[in-house]
Design a protein around this motif. Structure first.
Motif, PDB file in Angstrom:
ATOM      1  N   HIS A  76       0.845  -1.199   0.000  1.00  0.00           N
ATOM      2  CA  HIS A  76       0.000   0.000   0.000  1.00  0.00           C
ATOM      3  C   HIS A  76       0.889   1.262   0.000  1.00  0.00           C
ATOM      4  N   GLU A  77       1.915   1.265   0.844  1.00  0.00           N
ATOM      5  CA  GLU A  77       2.809   2.438   0.885  1.00  0.00           C
ATOM      6  C   GLU A  77       3.565   2.581  -0.437  1.00  0.00           C
ATOM      7  N   HIS A  80       1.435   4.560  -2.664  1.00  0.00           N
ATOM      8  CA  HIS A  80       1.600   6.009  -2.444  1.00  0.00           C
ATOM      9  C   HIS A  80       2.906   6.493  -3.086  1.00  0.00           C
ATOM     10  N   CYS A  91      -0.946   5.620   7.535  1.00  0.00           N
ATOM     11  CA  CYS A  91      -2.113   4.820   7.135  1.00  0.00           C
ATOM     12  C   CYS A  91      -2.439   3.760   8.172  1.00  0.00           C
ATOM     13  N   TRP A  96      -8.807   0.339   5.737  1.00  0.00           N
ATOM     14  CA  TRP A  96      -8.879  -0.196   4.390  1.00  0.00           C
ATOM     15  C   TRP A  96     -10.024  -1.182   4.268  1.00  0.00           C
ATOM     16  N   GLU A 107      -6.182   6.886  -0.931  1.00  0.00           N
ATOM     17  CA  GLU A 107      -6.100   5.604  -0.213  1.00  0.00           C
ATOM     18  C   GLU A 107      -6.616   4.465  -1.093  1.00  0.00           C
TER      19      GLU A 107
HETATM   20 ZN   LIG Z   1      -2.438   5.036   2.700  1.00  0.00          ZN
END
Ligand SMILES: [Zn+2]
Length: 261
Positions: A76-77, A80, A91, A96, A107
């Protein structure tokens, strides 16, 4: 041969690195190639953090969570990092899932990148098509192959549109969110409250024992006109103390037609 035009950014990255098997998806190694160092520590108020300086980034992951959750956090990072470079992020994995349909677009983009990196369509879809029945038993097998959480894997299965499915999340307050495969018509809109005949109702309010998926009258889930003529396959699983996920398989192809005759 995989058509490159249909690949997402994350999938292209995997192919560039020569990664073609689920077991070869090493998110820390992929991060390293992208100039991102992954470290584990204690974070306050979040579960994963990205800080970038030019072309170098540091992802910090809250230690102590299970491996699958931490892998998703790293991926997920990296989402970003690829889509929102120049900004810092803090986060929480909980958001999520529980705020699935209402979270900010950045997000959602990071989640999508994570899903594509950990369960790329060119690996996931052939395995998803090969399962016998789309129930949680099959999802548990897929999740083991991809080393991903049950929730993330189920969402991926529904989005892959390899089977006509609806995924519904319920808490004691009612439906929290749901997702439909593309092939399932909009008129099949799950009711807010659980029918007491559903497995999901049992999962949420009583019996914790896992029982197999069952056939159930579609009217238990939908109040749309014509629902009473059909059966669907329902499977439900409790994923936290307050949340139940239900997978509805729209097995009857007549339900997939645009209009009920
Ligand atoms: Zn995030």
């Amino acid at each position: 041969m995989i058509a490159s035009s249909s690949l997402t950014k994350a999938e292209c990255k995997l192919l560039d690195l020569g990664i073609t098997e689920p077991s070869d998806i090493d998110v820390e190694a992929i991060a390293w190639v992208e100039g991102v160092r992954v470290q584990y520590g204690d974070l306050i108020g979040c579960e994963a953090r990205l800080v970038g300086y030019g072309d170098q980034g540091i992802v910090t992951i809250q230690k102590g969570f299970d491996e699958r959750r931490m892998r998703f956090s790293i991926a997920h990072e990296l989402g970003h990092w690829n889509y929102h470079r120049g900004r810092s992020f803090s986060c929480r994995a909980d958001d999520w899932v529980e705020g699935y349909s209402t979270k900010p677009i950045v997000e959602q983009e990071a989640d999508e990148y994570a899903a594509n990196l950990l369960m790329p369509a060119f690996m996931f879809n052939p395995l998803a098509r090969a399962i016998k029945r789309p129930t949680f038993d099959s999802v548990i097998d897929l999740a083991a192959q991809f080393n991903t959480s049950l929730t993330a894997t189920t969402i991926r299965l529904v989005e892959s549109n390899t089977w006509p499915l609806i995924l519904v999340s319920h808490t004691a307050q009612g439906r929290a969110w749901f997702k439909r495969s593309k092939d399932v018509p909009d008129r099949w809109f799950p009711q807010k409250d659980l029918d007491s005949d559903s497995i999901a109702f049992d999962r949420l309010f009583g019996n914790q024992e896992r029982i197999r998926a069952q056939k159930i009258g579609a009217e238990a889930w939908f109040d749309s006109r014509g629902a009473e003529r059909f059966d669907i396959v329902e499977d439900a699983i409790r994923i936290s103390s307050s949340q139940v996920l239900t997978l509805l398989w729209i097995e009857d192809i007549e339900m997939l037609e645009d209009k009920i005759r």
